[in-house]
Design an enzyme around this catalytic site. Structure first.
Site, mmCIF file in Angstrom:
data_model
loop_
_atom_site.group_PDB
_atom_site.id
_atom_site.type_symbol
_atom_site.label_atom_id
_atom_site.label_comp_id
_atom_site.label_asym_id
_atom_site.label_seq_id
_atom_site.Cartn_x
_atom_site.Cartn_y
_atom_site.Cartn_z
ATOM 1 N N CYS A 5 35.095 5.586 32.994
ATOM 2 C CA CYS A 5 36.166 4.788 33.607
ATOM 3 C C CYS A 5 37.198 5.563 34.410
ATOM 4 C CB CYS A 5 36.883 3.995 32.518
ATOM 5 S SG CYS A 5 35.823 2.747 31.796
ATOM 6 N N GLY A 25 26.406 -9.076 30.233
ATOM 7 C CA GLY A 25 26.582 -7.620 30.123
ATOM 8 C C GLY A 25 26.724 -7.210 28.666
ATOM 9 N N SER A 82 42.490 20.015 27.463
ATOM 10 C CA SER A 82 41.052 20.136 27.201
ATOM 11 C C SER A 82 40.332 20.607 28.450
ATOM 12 C CB SER A 82 40.479 18.778 26.789
ATOM 13 O OG SER A 82 40.462 17.938 27.929
ATOM 14 N N PHE A 86 38.930 15.442 31.421
ATOM 15 C CA PHE A 86 38.506 14.131 30.921
ATOM 16 C C PHE A 86 37.163 13.744 31.508
ATOM 17 C CE2 PHE A 86 41.509 13.078 34.464
ATOM 18 C CZ PHE A 86 40.639 12.413 35.310
HETATM 19 N N1 LIG Z 1 33.332 1.691 28.624
HETATM 20 C C1 LIG Z 1 34.606 1.516 28.435
HETATM 21 O O1 LIG Z 1 35.251 2.171 27.624
HETATM 22 C C2 LIG Z 1 35.355 0.454 29.209
HETATM 23 C C3 LIG Z 1 36.629 0.087 28.790
HETATM 24 C C4 LIG Z 1 37.286 -0.905 29.484
HETATM 25 C C5 LIG Z 1 36.680 -1.490 30.581
HETATM 26 N N2 LIG Z 1 35.457 -1.096 30.996
HETATM 27 C C6 LIG Z 1 34.853 -1.793 32.128
HETATM 28 O O2 LIG Z 1 33.970 -2.784 31.625
HETATM 29 C C7 LIG Z 1 32.849 -2.937 32.490
HETATM 30 C C8 LIG Z 1 31.565 -2.720 31.725
HETATM 31 O O3 LIG Z 1 31.547 -1.379 31.258
HETATM 32 P P1 LIG Z 1 30.482 -0.874 30.195
HETATM 33 O O4 LIG Z 1 30.916 0.487 29.801
HETATM 34 O O5 LIG Z 1 30.290 -1.928 29.155
HETATM 35 O O6 LIG Z 1 29.165 -0.806 31.121
HETATM 36 P P2 LIG Z 1 27.655 -0.670 30.610
HETATM 37 O O7 LIG Z 1 26.938 -0.033 31.733
HETATM 38 O O8 LIG Z 1 27.638 -0.053 29.262
HETATM 39 O O9 LIG Z 1 27.167 -2.179 30.458
HETATM 40 C C9 LIG Z 1 27.009 -3.065 31.515
HETATM 41 C C10 LIG Z 1 25.815 -3.966 31.212
HETATM 42 O O10 LIG Z 1 25.756 -4.991 32.210
HETATM 43 C C11 LIG Z 1 24.380 -5.274 32.446
HETATM 44 N N3 LIG Z 1 24.243 -5.939 33.740
HETATM 45 C C12 LIG Z 1 24.477 -5.430 34.976
HETATM 46 N N4 LIG Z 1 24.257 -6.383 35.902
HETATM 47 C C13 LIG Z 1 23.879 -7.490 35.254
HETATM 48 C C14 LIG Z 1 23.539 -8.793 35.692
HETATM 49 N N5 LIG Z 1 23.560 -9.116 36.989
HETATM 50 N N6 LIG Z 1 23.198 -9.690 34.768
HETATM 51 C C15 LIG Z 1 23.184 -9.358 33.455
HETATM 52 N N7 LIG Z 1 23.506 -8.163 32.979
HETATM 53 C C16 LIG Z 1 23.866 -7.226 33.880
HETATM 54 C C17 LIG Z 1 23.716 -3.913 32.406
HETATM 55 O O11 LIG Z 1 22.320 -4.053 32.176
HETATM 56 C C18 LIG Z 1 24.466 -3.248 31.254
HETATM 57 O O12 LIG Z 1 23.800 -3.429 30.028
HETATM 58 C C19 LIG Z 1 33.061 -1.954 33.627
HETATM 59 O O13 LIG Z 1 33.687 -2.627 34.682
HETATM 60 C C20 LIG Z 1 33.995 -0.944 33.030
HETATM 61 O O14 LIG Z 1 34.793 -0.311 34.005
HETATM 62 C C21 LIG Z 1 34.777 -0.152 30.310
#
Ligand SMILES: NC(=O)c1ccc[n+]([C@@H]2O[C@H](COP(=O)([O-])OP(=O)(O)OC[C@H]3O[C@@H](n4cnc5c(N)ncnc54)[C@H](O)[C@@H]3O)[C@@H](O)[C@H]2O)c1
Length: 469
Positions: free
Chosen positions: A280, A13, A273, A276
């Protein structure tokens, strides 16, 4: 199980979490080879782009980190099978969106991508590995991951850890350098403890031991959902009060300051604001609500649902105030949006309040002229089309992208501030005023502009939780 010192890490990911988290880990641990893999070839190509302005994630300071580590011990690849098998430790950092189908539709987390990742690890691993859940997942997901990994029948052993990410977009690099805490949950067995220690020692390359918290795996999984629910709850709490302020001539910023100075309450996350956004808060609360219902805890579910209800109320209230001020008709009227991202210093617009406010105004046939310093035109259109409120042609007509803020605001009946980008403070507001249709309205959905100064120029200004002078 053989738990070696960690030398090779693979992260599945390459998104907003996987990319920055692994970039910082590689920068801080030059002795560890870190490879981020993804099924999305385009995204991997963007991470490998020689022009660092083309990285798929915008975060202050990120391109400098990538510049230092990429090609040294940080790599982005689509060769998932080889890189997973080669690693001592595999992070799962894939998206876990709200389910859009079947059981739990609209509430539960869709664990499809987590499951696919676990199955991929099970399929290709030929040596023992520590598997780390970095994605935000419902409590007890580790059990499902374990079930997949312990039934491979190929003699490979796995330890599963929970290591939720607490970074905030917009300040991700700083948060990763200097987190309030790193949370690691694991099994209470000997191997579980060794696996937790192995991950703790990776973080310990730049984070002091006392900030690395070890818990049981279920506490760790649940803590991430609870942290987001508490943060969102504070925003909804102050937003609820903002509505009351508007009726009573109290000022929400003054109230927030007064209560925030109470050390029991604290000053952070008390900015009122338009509501939100982000990928997430909403999905994690929906997930918490779903889990609570699953366990028969309806009162708990209702309590947290209220946080989302107030957030929707706030977005609708903001849109409606624009419609009412513009005489209940937006047809053929241009409304300029300053900002589309869900917060400043990110190009992420997932669940941004701007999308929902725009949609409501477009229902009234308003033409929305959007300027955002980082969000692309394609993304804006994808966001609005995703709602499926009207057909694409109509959306293309009513939602217009402007690369120049002054052009966006020219001939507008109203300006709505949707994101708190710093640059908005420095605009030549006299020039903006001169080029608008009069009376010129500003709806400051972030309370960031100098309202008194704008009123002196001649604007009619409406803030959130402010007396509408
Ligand atoms: N964005 C934030 O601020 C944040 C903060 C903390 C936690 N999270 C959590 O982290 C996780 C990821 O969030 P994100 O914002 O990075 O998501 P994102 O959508 O930006 O990235 C996820 C990536 O995973 C890839 N992916 C999906 N299935 C796959 C697979 N089977 N094999 C390989 N790659 C695969 C997708 O192509 C994508 O590029 C989520 O569970 C989210 O809730 C996000």
């Amino acid at each position: 199980m053989n738990i070696p010192e960690i030398r090779k890490i693979c992260c599945i990911g390459a998104g907003y979490v996987g990319g920055p988290t692994m970039a910082v880990m590689a920068q801080k641990c030059p002795h560890i080879r870190v490879v981020v893999v993804d099924v999305n070839e385009h995204k991997i190509a963007q991470w490998n782009d020689t022009n660092l302005d083309n990285l798929p994630v915008y975060e202050p300071g990120l391109k400098e980190v990538v510049k230092e580590a990429r090609g040294r011990n940080l790599f982005f690849s689509t060769d998932m099978d080889a890189e997973i098998d080669n690693a001592d430790m595999v992070f799962i950092s894939v998206n876990t969106p709200t389910k859009t189908y079947g059981k739990g539709k609209g509430m539960a987390a869709d664990l499809k991508y987590v499951e696919l990742s676990a199955r991929k690890i099970a399929e290709v691993a030929t040596s023992d590995k520590i598997v780390v859940e970095k994605s935000t997942i419902p409590i007890r997901t580790a059990q499902a991951v374990r079930k997949i990994l312990s039934n491979t029948g190929n003699g490979v052993n796995f330890q599963i850890l929970s290591n939720p990410e607490f970074l905030a977009e917009g300040t991700a690099v700083n948060d990763l350098y200097n987190p309030d805490r790193v949370l690691i949950g694991g099994e209470e067995s000997e191997d579980g403890k060794k696996a937790m220690e192995a991950l703790a020692s990776v973080y310990n390359n730049w984070i002091p031991k006392e900030r690395i918290l070890q818990t049981n795996i279920w506490s760790s999984e649940l803590s991430k959902l609870v942290a987001n629910a508490f943060l969102a709850q504070r925003i909804s709490s102050i937003n609820a009060i903002s509505a009351l302020c508007e009726k009573t001539e109290a000022d929400v910023d003054e109230v927030a300051k007064a209560i925030g100075m109470d050390t029991r309450i604290g000053a952070k996350f008390l900015r009122s604001s338009v509501g939100f956004g982000g990928s997430c808060f909403q999905k994690d609360i929906l997930n918490l609500v779903y889990i609570s219902r699953f366990y028969g805890l309806d009162e708990v579910a209702y309590y947290w649902e209220g946080v989302l209800d107030i957030n929707d109320y706030q977005k609708n209230r903001f849109a409606d105030s624009i419609i009412i001020k513009l005489n209940n008709t937006l047809s053929d009227k241009k409304i300029a949006f300053l900002g589309w991202a869900f917060k400043k210093d990110t190009n992420d617009s997932r669940e941004s309040a701007a999308i929902y406010v725009a949609d409501r105004l477009m229902e009234d046939k308003g033409t929305i002229a959007v300027y955002d310093p980082k969000v692309s035109e394609k993304r804006m259109h994808d966001d609005i089309n995703y709602l499926n409120t009207r057909d694409k042609e109509e959306n293309d007509k009513l939602l217009q992208y402007y690369p120049d803020p002054y052009e966006a605001m020219k001939d507008a009946y109203a300006i709505a501030v949707l994101t708190e980008w710093d640059e908005f403070l420095d605009y030549d507001w006299q020039k903006v005023y001169d080029n608008m249709i009069k009376p010129a309205y500003i709806f400051d959905g972030r309370n960031i502009l100098n309202h008194d100064k704008l009123r002196k120029i001649g604007f009619n200004v409406q803030g959130i939780g402010k007396k509408n002078k």
